[in-house]
Design a protein around this motif. Structure first.
Motif, PDB file in Angstrom:
ATOM      1  N   ASP A  29     128.068  -8.953  54.731  1.00  0.00           N
ATOM      2  CA  ASP A  29     129.483  -8.557  54.559  1.00  0.00           C
ATOM      3  C   ASP A  29     129.493  -7.052  54.775  1.00  0.00           C
ATOM      4  O   ASP A  29     130.669  -6.621  55.204  1.00  0.00           O
ATOM      5  CB  ASP A  29     129.946  -9.005  53.066  1.00  0.00           C
ATOM      6  N   TYR A  30     128.501  -6.426  54.427  1.00  0.00           N
ATOM      7  CA  TYR A  30     128.374  -4.967  54.320  1.00  0.00           C
ATOM      8  C   TYR A  30     127.392  -4.158  55.337  1.00  0.00           C
ATOM      9  O   TYR A  30     127.378  -2.949  55.310  1.00  0.00           O
ATOM     10  CB  TYR A  30     128.402  -4.368  52.991  1.00  0.00           C
ATOM     11  N   HIS A  31     126.730  -5.072  56.033  1.00  0.00           N
ATOM     12  CA  HIS A  31     125.760  -4.469  56.816  1.00  0.00           C
ATOM     13  C   HIS A  31     124.733  -3.564  56.114  1.00  0.00           C
ATOM     14  O   HIS A  31     124.435  -2.599  56.669  1.00  0.00           O
ATOM     15  CB  HIS A  31     126.162  -3.901  58.118  1.00  0.00           C
ATOM     16  N   VAL A  32     124.516  -3.840  54.752  1.00  0.00           N
ATOM     17  CA  VAL A  32     123.497  -2.960  54.140  1.00  0.00           C
ATOM     18  C   VAL A  32     122.214  -3.927  53.681  1.00  0.00           C
ATOM     19  O   VAL A  32     122.389  -5.096  53.391  1.00  0.00           O
ATOM     20  CB  VAL A  32     124.193  -2.344  52.845  1.00  0.00           C
ATOM     21  N   SER A  50     111.841  -1.804  47.305  1.00  0.00           N
ATOM     22  CA  SER A  50     112.235  -2.193  45.756  1.00  0.00           C
ATOM     23  C   SER A  50     111.020  -1.337  44.983  1.00  0.00           C
ATOM     24  O   SER A  50     109.920  -1.726  45.248  1.00  0.00           O
ATOM     25  CB  SER A  50     112.238  -3.501  45.525  1.00  0.00           C
ATOM     26  N   LYS A  51     111.578  -0.524  43.925  1.00  0.00           N
ATOM     27  CA  LYS A  51     110.569   0.163  43.208  1.00  0.00           C
ATOM     28  C   LYS A  51     110.724  -0.191  41.573  1.00  0.00           C
ATOM     29  O   LYS A  51     112.063  -0.319  41.407  1.00  0.00           O
ATOM     30  CB  LYS A  51     110.597   1.547  43.523  1.00  0.00           C
ATOM     31  N   GLU A  52     110.079  -0.702  40.884  1.00  0.00           N
ATOM     32  CA  GLU A  52     109.961  -1.467  39.698  1.00  0.00           C
ATOM     33  C   GLU A  52     109.236  -0.529  38.598  1.00  0.00           C
ATOM     34  O   GLU A  52     108.188  -0.147  38.627  1.00  0.00           O
ATOM     35  CB  GLU A  52     109.580  -2.906  39.714  1.00  0.00           C
ATOM     36  N   GLU A  53     109.768  -0.764  37.297  1.00  0.00           N
ATOM     37  CA  GLU A  53     109.149  -0.270  36.163  1.00  0.00           C
ATOM     38  C   GLU A  53     109.407  -1.407  35.189  1.00  0.00           C
ATOM     39  O   GLU A  53     110.516  -2.039  35.089  1.00  0.00           O
ATOM     40  CB  GLU A  53     109.855   0.742  35.458  1.00  0.00           C
ATOM     41  N   ILE A  54     108.243  -1.963  34.452  1.00  0.00           N
ATOM     42  CA  ILE A  54     108.431  -2.796  33.358  1.00  0.00           C
ATOM     43  C   ILE A  54     107.681  -2.321  32.092  1.00  0.00           C
ATOM     44  O   ILE A  54     106.564  -1.667  31.949  1.00  0.00           O
ATOM     45  CB  ILE A  54     107.347  -4.068  33.683  1.00  0.00           C
ATOM     46  N   LYS A  92     112.963  -2.740  35.369  1.00  0.00           N
ATOM     47  CA  LYS A  92     114.038  -1.701  36.181  1.00  0.00           C
ATOM     48  C   LYS A  92     113.731  -1.911  37.297  1.00  0.00           C
ATOM     49  O   LYS A  92     112.555  -1.721  37.954  1.00  0.00           O
ATOM     50  CB  LYS A  92     113.911  -0.361  35.662  1.00  0.00           C
ATOM     51  N   ARG A  93     114.795  -1.994  38.400  1.00  0.00           N
ATOM     52  CA  ARG A  93     114.662  -2.236  39.790  1.00  0.00           C
ATOM     53  C   ARG A  93     115.363  -1.115  40.511  1.00  0.00           C
ATOM     54  O   ARG A  93     116.666  -0.915  40.086  1.00  0.00           O
ATOM     55  CB  ARG A  93     114.780  -3.622  39.968  1.00  0.00           C
ATOM     56  N   PHE A  94     114.659  -0.418  41.292  1.00  0.00           N
ATOM     57  CA  PHE A  94     115.521   0.764  41.994  1.00  0.00           C
ATOM     58  C   PHE A  94     115.406   0.101  43.519  1.00  0.00           C
ATOM     59  O   PHE A  94     114.337   0.202  44.398  1.00  0.00           O
ATOM     60  CB  PHE A  94     114.854   2.136  41.907  1.00  0.00           C
ATOM     61  N   VAL A  95     116.578  -0.061  44.034  1.00  0.00           N
ATOM     62  CA  VAL A  95     116.619  -0.845  45.323  1.00  0.00           C
ATOM     63  C   VAL A  95     117.213   0.356  46.517  1.00  0.00           C
ATOM     64  O   VAL A  95     118.175   0.906  46.204  1.00  0.00           O
ATOM     65  CB  VAL A  95     117.420  -1.858  45.335  1.00  0.00           C
ATOM     66  N   PHE A  96     116.427   0.316  47.646  1.00  0.00           N
ATOM     67  CA  PHE A  96     116.848   1.330  48.676  1.00  0.00           C
ATOM     68  C   PHE A  96     117.243   0.409  49.852  1.00  0.00           C
ATOM     69  O   PHE A  96     116.562  -0.541  50.229  1.00  0.00           O
ATOM     70  CB  PHE A  96     115.763   2.047  48.963  1.00  0.00           C
ATOM     71  N   ASP A  97     117.952   1.034  50.815  1.00  0.00           N
ATOM     72  CA  ASP A  97     118.306   0.657  52.166  1.00  0.00           C
ATOM     73  C   ASP A  97     117.086   1.005  53.209  1.00  0.00           C
ATOM     74  O   ASP A  97     116.105   1.425  52.764  1.00  0.00           O
ATOM     75  CB  ASP A  97     119.597   0.867  52.714  1.00  0.00           C
ATOM     76  N   GLN A  98     117.296   0.658  54.484  1.00  0.00           N
ATOM     77  CA  GLN A  98     116.166   0.880  55.430  1.00  0.00           C
ATOM     78  C   GLN A  98     116.016   2.415  55.673  1.00  0.00           C
ATOM     79  O   GLN A  98     114.924   2.909  56.306  1.00  0.00           O
ATOM     80  CB  GLN A  98     116.584   0.368  56.661  1.00  0.00           C
TER      81      GLN A  98
END
Length: 243
Positions: free
Chosen positions: A173-176, A181-185, A210-216
């Motif tokens: 829907d948004y072309h993202v 993904s970078k994570e901490e537990i 914790k998940r930190f998500v990034f685009d391309q």
């Protein structure tokens, strides 16, 4: 070490700054716990804006290389951490395990983000972001409570059908495209709110993911918190030894 940035280079300033910081923190004094120069001093030395410097620092903070504490400064993070070599969405993880999943609660709102979220997105002022809360689990009961915040740049409205897989919505829907993904537990005890949501006794063990998500383009798109019943979550890490 010489602090220099090539302002005539085609390489973006924040990328140059990030690479400089990677070299800086390898120096013995910083490995031993010395704080980095404060942002004003460092930005002046490099002749860059504090925003550019903050963007580079934020990248290293969310990679787990640096830790920043308000009122004290930024220093090397000496806590040992591990990361997986690949990642899946929650729905994909559960599908791989053959676990049927139900959504028990879904709440969508616009919220002023906490400082840690604002820093991750690098947004300032009173700008609100879309907040998605979901209580999910097996048909017999919930075992995870999710809270996600999304960067306003994406364009989510809050009217989306969040029964669909999240990353399908972003991509179709948004072309993202969620690419990184970078994570901490970490572990914590269930407070009154989480105990109520997950049907636990107060103080019962909770795994916080914790998940930190990034685009391309490695721009932040999602800040996600997952609170799991401790007996419901196993994190498998695959790694290869460097030769």
């Amino acid at each position: 070490m010489t602090f220099t940035i090539d302002h005539k280079s085609p390489i973006p300033l924040h990328v140059q700054t990030e690479e400089l910081l990677r070299k800086l923190i390898k120096q013995p004094q910083y490995q031993k716990g010395k704080h980095l120069p404060n942002e004003i001093e460092l930005a002046q030395k490099l002749n860059i804006s504090r925003g550019t410097l903050r963007q580079a620092i934020n990248k290293l903070v969310y990679e787990g290389l640096l830790v920043r504490k308000k009122g004290f400064g930024t220093k090397v993070n000496n806590i040992v951490s591990s990361k997986a070599v690949s990642w899946l969405s929650f729905s994909q993880e559960m599908a791989v395990r053959g676990i049927p999943i139900e959504d028990f609660e879904t709440k969508i709102s616009w919220a002023k983000p906490e400082e840690v979220v604002s820093n991750f997105f690098d947004i300032r002022g009173n700008r609100k972001v879309l907040k998605l809360e979901k209580l999910r689990g097996r048909p017999e009961g919930p075992f995870v409570y999710f809270v996600s915040y999304f960067h306003p740049r994406i364009g989510l409205t809050g009217e989306e059908d969040f029964t669909r897989p999240l990353y399908d919505i972003l991509e179709q829907d948004y072309h993202v495209v969620a690419d990184l993904s970078k994570e901490e537990i970490s572990a914590k005890g269930a407070d009154k709110f989480l105990a109520g949501k997950l049907k636990l006794d107060l103080g019962s063990p909770i795994l916080l993911r914790k998940r930190f998500v990034f685009d391309q383009a490695e721009r932040p798109i999602e800040y996600n918190l997952g609170y799991y019943k401790a007996d419901s979550f196993v994190y498998t890490i695959e790694s290869r030894r460097d030769q």
